[in-house]
Write an enzyme that holds these catalytic residues in place. Structure first.
Site, PDB file in Angstrom:
ATOM      1  N   CYS B  86     -66.139 -64.388 -46.588  1.00  0.00           N
ATOM      2  CA  CYS B  86     -67.447 -65.058 -46.784  1.00  0.00           C
ATOM      3  C   CYS B  86     -67.490 -66.222 -45.714  1.00  0.00           C
ATOM      4  O   CYS B  86     -67.420 -65.872 -44.331  1.00  0.00           O
ATOM      5  CB  CYS B  86     -68.090 -65.565 -48.016  1.00  0.00           C
ATOM      6  SG  CYS B  86     -69.731 -66.260 -48.329  1.00  0.00           S
ATOM      7  N   HIS B 194     -67.101 -60.823 -52.106  1.00  0.00           N
ATOM      8  CA  HIS B 194     -66.143 -61.825 -52.852  1.00  0.00           C
ATOM      9  C   HIS B 194     -65.390 -60.865 -53.618  1.00  0.00           C
ATOM     10  O   HIS B 194     -65.723 -60.868 -54.851  1.00  0.00           O
ATOM     11  CB  HIS B 194     -66.938 -62.920 -53.497  1.00  0.00           C
ATOM     12  CG  HIS B 194     -67.571 -63.864 -52.798  1.00  0.00           C
ATOM     13  ND1 HIS B 194     -66.938 -64.996 -52.284  1.00  0.00           N
ATOM     14  CD2 HIS B 194     -68.711 -64.087 -51.847  1.00  0.00           C
ATOM     15  CE1 HIS B 194     -67.779 -65.693 -51.283  1.00  0.00           C
ATOM     16  NE2 HIS B 194     -68.884 -65.215 -51.420  1.00  0.00           N
ATOM     17  N   GLU B 196     -62.622 -61.818 -54.636  1.00  0.00           N
ATOM     18  CA  GLU B 196     -61.885 -62.707 -55.497  1.00  0.00           C
ATOM     19  C   GLU B 196     -63.095 -62.976 -56.737  1.00  0.00           C
ATOM     20  O   GLU B 196     -62.291 -63.453 -57.800  1.00  0.00           O
ATOM     21  CB  GLU B 196     -61.543 -64.023 -54.815  1.00  0.00           C
ATOM     22  CG  GLU B 196     -62.586 -65.061 -54.753  1.00  0.00           C
ATOM     23  CD  GLU B 196     -63.436 -64.601 -53.808  1.00  0.00           C
ATOM     24  OE1 GLU B 196     -63.704 -63.547 -53.201  1.00  0.00           O
ATOM     25  OE2 GLU B 196     -64.238 -65.668 -53.264  1.00  0.00           O
TER      26      GLU B 196
END
Lengths: 82, 225
Positions: B86, B194, B196
């Site tokens: 990002c 994302h 994560e």
């Protein structure tokens, strides 16, 4: 003192979505004759004196920081500011 | 394997990345301030999402001149893995480790939702645990995620198989639905989605876990050699 007035604008090949949104708002205001809006950025940079490579310095500031050469172009003018 | 998560003023996915490494793949991880000038001893660099410097000027523009950046570039040149997610992807393009630019979404609004991605290249150290063309679910959360590059750059990305993740449909106006790319050497990956935030099914998806597992596997394989 010297003042550099720097204008950064999106290249024509890049869609300016913020400009489009602003154009839509002008139409909402009733200004139906607005054909297009392109949004840019304006900077005023003050210098205490001219260096030997003054224009090169400003080019570097523009190329490496103020503008992203992938999508933006810039122009500037230098005026005495006393 | 020891990871560094670089923390800038305005980073806000740093702890997500930290836990993805610590609890997701059980490896060592440290938060490293943008003010630091050394990344000695780290095997992998992670640049988190967020709004570094409030996205002033352009997203990633100010962060690209932070003290730690020279060291990030040095490790990338040494071939160490660098992952930017990002805002991390935006920073990697601003510092020139990845080609192209991320700019305002075509819709000109912030988009926060789960998206489907296609793994376009699984022959990288970030994607080896995925199947080729595997479809995965990973969230996005960005206002400036529209990937743009000129035709010449796009052709280079294709010729070198640098496009690693694509959206299954037009999410934000990105050229060819590009969601993530690597550098030519394939040791630097930038992606807007994302992974994560997708490491536990209880949080919606664990499809991001394989990305971190791929990175760890590559490093362990190298140590054994």
């Amino acid at each position: 003192m010297l003042l550099a007035k720097v204008y950064v604008t999106l290249k024509d090949s890049v869609v300016d979505v913020q400009g489009e949104t602003i154009k839509d708002a002008t139409h909402s205001m009733g200004y139906k004759n607005v054909l297009d809006v392109r949004m840019g950025k304006y900077f005023e940079i003050k210098f205490d004196k001219r260096t030997d490579d003054f224009e090169n310095d400003i080019d570097s500031i523009c190329d490496d920081l103020l503008a992203n050469p992938n999508i933006e172009s810039y122009r500037y003018e230098i005026v005495e500011d006393n | 394997m020891k990871f560094a998560v670089i923390v800038f003023p305005g980073s806000n996915c740093d702890m997500d990345l930290y836990y993805a490494i610590k609890d997701g793949v059980n490896e060592q991880v440290e938060l490293v301030s943008y003010k630091e000038t050394s990344l000695d001893g780290f095997d992998g660099i992670l640049i988190p999402g967020g709004f570094s410097y409030g996205d002033y000027l352009r997203s990633g523009a100010i962060a690209s001149h932070a003290p730690i950046i020279n060291e990030v570039k040095r490790l990338a040149e040494l071939g160490k893995p660098v992952l930017g997610i990002c805002n991390g992807f935006q920073i990697l393009t601003e510092i020139g480790l990845l080609p192209g630019t991320l700019t305002n979404n075509r819709q000109n609004r912030f988009i926060c939702e789960d998206v489907q991605l296609i793994v376009e290249n699984n022959q990288t150290q970030f994607t080896s645990e995925y199947e080729l063309n595997e479809q995965i679910t990973v969230p996005i959360a960005h206002g400036e995620g529209r990937y743009y590059c000129d035709d010449e750059t796009l052709q280079m990305l294709k010729d070198n198989h640098q496009i690693v993740f694509k959206y299954t449909h037009d999410v934000n106006g990105s050229i060819e639905e590009i969601a993530g790319i690597t550098n030519k050497q394939k040791n630097v990956l930038g992606m807007m989605p994302h992974p994560e935030r997708a490491i536990e099914t209880i949080l919606g998806s664990d499809d991001g876990l394989k990305l971190f597992q791929s990175m760890v596997k590559k490093q362990k394989d190298e140590v054994q050699l």
